[in-house]
Design an enzyme around this catalytic site. Structure first.
Site, short mmCIF file in Angstrom:
data_model
loop_
_atom_site.label_atom_id
_atom_site.label_comp_id
_atom_site.label_asym_id
_atom_site.label_seq_id
_atom_site.Cartn_x
_atom_site.Cartn_y
_atom_site.Cartn_z
N TYR A 122 0.84 -1.22 -0.01
CA TYR A 122 0.10 -0.07 0.06
C TYR A 122 0.85 1.16 0.13
CZ TYR A 122 -2.74 3.86 2.30
OH TYR A 122 -3.19 4.95 2.80
N TYR A 123 1.92 1.36 0.92
CA TYR A 123 2.74 2.45 0.96
C TYR A 123 3.66 2.57 -0.39
CZ TYR A 123 1.38 3.68 5.57
OH TYR A 123 0.86 4.24 6.84
N MET A 124 4.21 1.45 -0.70
CA MET A 124 4.85 1.44 -2.12
C MET A 124 4.20 2.27 -3.11
SD MET A 124 6.82 -1.58 -4.12
CE MET A 124 5.59 -1.95 -5.13
#
Length: 214
Positions: A122-124
């Protein structure tokens, strides 16, 4: 005069510690298949656009109405019904973009031989779209759902996209398993038990001995 005795210094050679190489979560052969599936998905969308048609992607429906019972295998299987996501549809454009964004991220993970958690994926993929104030994802649940769509579209498992979930569940009892080359005897795990890993593919885990009743 007596000669001074000089003690010879002992030269010791330090042995380099060899790190045990853990088994890959997914085999190289399966990585090639998954990478090829992602590339075919992207090529199909690109060819559609070059023909002057609206780019789209078909996603199998993950609904009860699209499930069927396989009597021979005694399992539930997904049917053939799909949902089309079009780039030029205002209500579908964002999900279309998110699907390709996560597909690109999975391909990069496979190429780099790395894995990420759902949170890490998700953060990537999270960033602000250039020229706008719109984010690629508003929350992680969006990313998780799109990733599940990508799994069924490619006909693969989450682990084959090099994404793993949190460890959930423990195991204790009359069973011995091999985890990345390490032998785990679940008969001697105390009251805590053995934490079942998120990736349980045959290349990572094998059953050595099982005397448990099911």
């Amino acid at each position: 005069m007596a000669k001074k005795k000089t003690a010879k210094k002992k030269t010791t050679t330090k042995k380099k510690a060899t790190r045990k190489k853990s088994a890959a979560p997914v085999s190289k052969e399966r990585d090639k298949v998954t990478t090829r599936s992602i590339e075919l998905l992207a090529d199909g969308i690109a060819r559609t656009g070059l023909k002057g048609k609206e780019p789209c992607v078909d996603i199998p429906l993950r609904t009860v109405t699209n499930m069927r019972w396989n009597k021979k295998k005694r399992i539930l299987e997904m049917g053939d019904s799909t949902q089309t996501r079009n780039l030029f549809n205002v209500g579908q454009a964002k999900k279309f973009m998110q699907t390709l964004l996560l597909a690109k991220g999975s391909r990069e993970l496979i190429k780099a031989e790395k894995t990420l958690s759902l949170r890490g994926m998700y953060y990537m993929s999270l960033h602000t779209i250039e020229g706008t104030k719109e984010k690629t994802f508003n929350e992680q649940s969006e990313s998780d759902n799109i990733l599940e769509d990508l799994e069924v579209s490619l006909g693969g498992l989450r682990e084959e996209l090099h994404v793993f979930a949190k460890k959930r569940g423990t195991m204790v009892g009359n069973i011995t398993v091999i985890d990345s080359g390490d032998e785990i005897n679940c008969r001697k795990m105390g009251t805590g038990g053995y934490a079942i890993p998120s990736i349980c593919e045959p290349s990572v885990m094998q059953f050595k001995d099982c005397g448990a009743d099911f």
